[in-house]
Design an enzyme around this catalytic site. Structure first.
Site, PDB file in Angstrom:
ATOM      1  N   THR A  97       0.867  -1.185   0.000  1.00 20.57           N
ATOM      2  CA  THR A  97       0.000   0.000   0.000  1.00 20.57           C
ATOM      3  C   THR A  97       0.898   1.228   0.000  1.00 20.57           C
ATOM      4  O   THR A  97       1.585   1.511   0.986  1.00 20.57           O
ATOM      5  CB  THR A  97      -0.920   0.015   1.228  1.00 20.57           C
ATOM      6  N   LYS A 172      -7.497   1.153  -2.878  1.00 17.08           N
ATOM      7  CA  LYS A 172      -7.082   0.779  -1.521  1.00 17.08           C
ATOM      8  C   LYS A 172      -7.286   1.945  -0.561  1.00 17.08           C
ATOM      9  O   LYS A 172      -7.659   1.759   0.603  1.00 17.08           O
ATOM     10  CB  LYS A 172      -5.617   0.333  -1.514  1.00 17.08           C
ATOM     11  N   LYS A 240      -0.048   5.490   8.420  1.00 21.06           N
ATOM     12  CA  LYS A 240       0.675   5.655   7.152  1.00 21.06           C
ATOM     13  C   LYS A 240      -0.303   5.682   5.993  1.00 21.06           C
ATOM     14  O   LYS A 240      -0.256   6.553   5.114  1.00 21.06           O
ATOM     15  CB  LYS A 240       1.695   4.534   6.994  1.00 21.06           C
TER      16      LYS A 240
END
Length: 290
Positions: A97, A172, A240
């Site tokens: 990701t 995502k 993150k």
């Protein structure tokens, strides 16, 4: 069967690479901590390499699942990077990701050499990786996706191309945005039940069968009520991811007020020492607040 490389043997990559080897592919792994690559090779019978370039040499497909933008660049680029070892026609599949920005940057770098690049972030957590039941959202050229899909299907329950390069990463982001709001809502619901003197398990038994039902509710309510956080997807990683979402939202002009708020709640969890706790630990924050 294909000749494959797999870069990054964390809690997701280790079992994913294992599924590929078990399926009969010829897998060579690379991990920054060499001892983990050696352990994988001993367990699964595949090969290990000292550098991403060595692992990728001669591979038809190179899969990666590392930590962040910088980690991805480090395994792709430079003298020892995977790109230096890949031949024209090989395809790199990134399960990390990361930002759509670095995805498009690497897509261009690979294209210059005649290699493909598919962004393919995953959802399903450690259990999904171990059981081969991941959801994979992909971006890139149709032909590259079509070639890579049979490889990814080994550890996927659903694999779909959403659009051009970066589309997988953007999808995502949508996934993480939805999870952040769901987990906060679930935490508040359990907090309300607890403060009202209700049996949280009884409450969940009822509401889970209606419109409030979700994967998070079904799979996390018991550990939340038991104050157990040493499992699942870490708060540090979620922050993150949410920062990637918020940066991208600024670029495209999207408004994400709830996401921004929940990101700050996760910052509070980090200050409680919960950086490695599961993301459902938003409930621990509410308990601390009283």
């Amino acid at each position: 069967m294909a000749k494959l490389a797999f870069l990054g043997l964390g809690v997701m990559g280790y079992p994913m690479a294992g599924h590929l080897q078990k399926a009969g592919h010829d897998v060579t792994v690379y991990n920054r901590t060499a001892a983990k690559a050696e352990a994988w090779a001993q367990e699964h019978g595949g090969a290990r390499a000292a550098t991403p370039r060595e692992a990728a040499s001669g591979a038809d497909f190179v899969m990666a699942c590392v930590g962040n933008d910088d980690d991805l660049r480090s395994v792709c680029l430079g003298e020892d990077g995977a790109l230096a070892g890949m031949a024209a026609g090989a395809i790199f599949v990134d399960h990390t990701t990361v930002s759509a920005r670095v995805t498009r940057e690497l897509y261009d770098a690979f294209a210059e050499k005649g290699a493909g690049f598919v962004d393919a972030p995953i959802s399903g957590g450690q259990a999904g990786a171990e059981n081969g039941q991941l959801s994979i959202m992909c971006g890139g050229e149709q032909a590259h996706y079509d070639a890579a899909e049979p490889i990814m299907s080994v550890y996927a329950k659903l694999c779909r191309r959403i659009g051009d390069s970066g589309a997988g990463q953007t999808t995502k982001m949508c996934n993480q945005i939805a999870i952040a709001g769901l987990v906060q809502g679930l935490s508040e619901a359990l907090h309300m039940a607890e403060k009202s003197g209700l049996d949280g398990r009884a409450v969940v038994e009822v509401i889970s069968q209606g419109a409030a039902g979700s994967w998070q509710l079904q799979n996390r309510y018991e550990t939340m009520l038991d104050d157990h956080w040493e499992h699942g997807f870490a708060v540090d990683w979620m922050r993150k991811d949410l920062n990637i979402c918020l940066d991208a939202a600024d670029e495209v002009g999207a408004s994400l007020p709830v996401t921004a708020l929940v990101d700050q709640f996760y910052k509070d969890v980090q200050s409680m020492g919960g950086g490695r706790w599961d993301t459902s630990s938003l409930f621990a924050r509410l308990r601390k607040l009283g």
